[in-house]
Design a protein around this motif. Structure first.
Motif, short mmCIF file in Angstrom:
data_model
loop_
_atom_site.label_atom_id
_atom_site.label_comp_id
_atom_site.label_asym_id
_atom_site.label_seq_id
_atom_site.Cartn_x
_atom_site.Cartn_y
_atom_site.Cartn_z
N SER A 126 0.34 1.58 5.40
CA SER A 126 0.93 1.35 4.08
C SER A 126 -0.12 1.50 2.98
N GLU A 127 0.34 1.87 1.82
CA GLU A 127 -0.55 2.02 0.66
C GLU A 127 -1.19 0.68 0.31
N THR A 128 -0.46 -0.42 0.45
CA THR A 128 -0.98 -1.75 0.16
C THR A 128 -2.16 -2.09 1.07
N THR A 129 -1.99 -1.85 2.36
CA THR A 129 -3.06 -2.12 3.33
C THR A 129 -4.26 -1.22 3.06
N ARG A 130 -4.00 0.06 2.83
CA ARG A 130 -5.08 1.01 2.56
C ARG A 130 -5.88 0.57 1.34
N GLU A 131 -5.19 0.16 0.28
CA GLU A 131 -5.87 -0.28 -0.94
C GLU A 131 -6.67 -1.55 -0.70
N SER A 135 -10.58 -0.92 -1.34
CA SER A 135 -10.98 -1.42 -2.66
C SER A 135 -12.36 -2.10 -2.67
N TYR A 155 -5.96 9.17 10.83
CA TYR A 155 -6.21 9.26 9.40
C TYR A 155 -7.26 10.34 9.15
#
Length: 175
Positions: A126-131, A135, A155
């Motif tokens: 998910s984009e949330t996990t990746r961020e 980050s 990935y």
């Protein structure tokens, strides 16, 4: 998790078990002295200094953890982080937990003049996990190596200069 003897004492006291942070600290020290846990100091990445507050503790044997707490499917990320810690220790790295402002980097690994900032993730689907995982590494402004060790999924090998390392490659020493 980051550990505070004072917080543990407060939780126990609110549950009806009167204790103090000194008593909790003595128990934690006994567990470390008995080689059941490794303490990992926090490292201020910006100030390049070890912090004396709130270390993290990693289990010497994740089987003991599972025996005491029961196996919980939701804990795979924490168990995986613990296993990565043990592998870094086995490989001879000095290990710290990185702190940069209000962000945490799972590990700052040091060996033979080499510094690696490491995030550990169960997955990056998910984009949330990746961020969340990328980050803290993006926020570091020095030129040391940055990577994310991922347990499952495929990935790109590089995202914005951050290496993405599959768990099997990490544990087989292909990094």
């Amino acid at each position: 998790n980051v550990t505070s003897s004072n917080n543990i004492a407060n939780v126990l006291t609110s549950a009806g078990e009167k204790t103090t942070d000194k008593t909790v600290n003595n128990y934690v020290s006994a567990l470390v002295d008995a080689y059941l846990y490794y303490p990992v100091a926090r490292f201020d990445i910006k100030g390049k200094d070890l912090l004396r507050t709130k270390p993290k503790y990693y289990s010497v044997d994740t089987g003991i953890r599972s025996y005491l707490l029961g196996y919980r499917q939701l804990d795979t990320g924490r168990i995986f982080e613990n296993i990565v810690f043990l592998q870094l220790l086995f490989d001879g790295y000095g290990i710290h937990v990185g702190k940069l402002y209000n962000k945490e980097v799972d590990f700052v690994a040091l060996r033979d003049g080499r510094t690696i900032y490491i995030q550990v993730a169960n997955e990056l689907f998910s984009e949330t996990t990746r961020e969340r995982e990328l980050s803290p590494l993006r926020s570091i402004r020095d030129a040391y190596e940055k990577c994310v060790i991922v347990r499952q999924g495929l990935y790109p090998i590089d995202i914005e200069g951050i290496r993405i390392i599959p768990a099997k490659d990490f544990f087989l020493g292909r990094v």
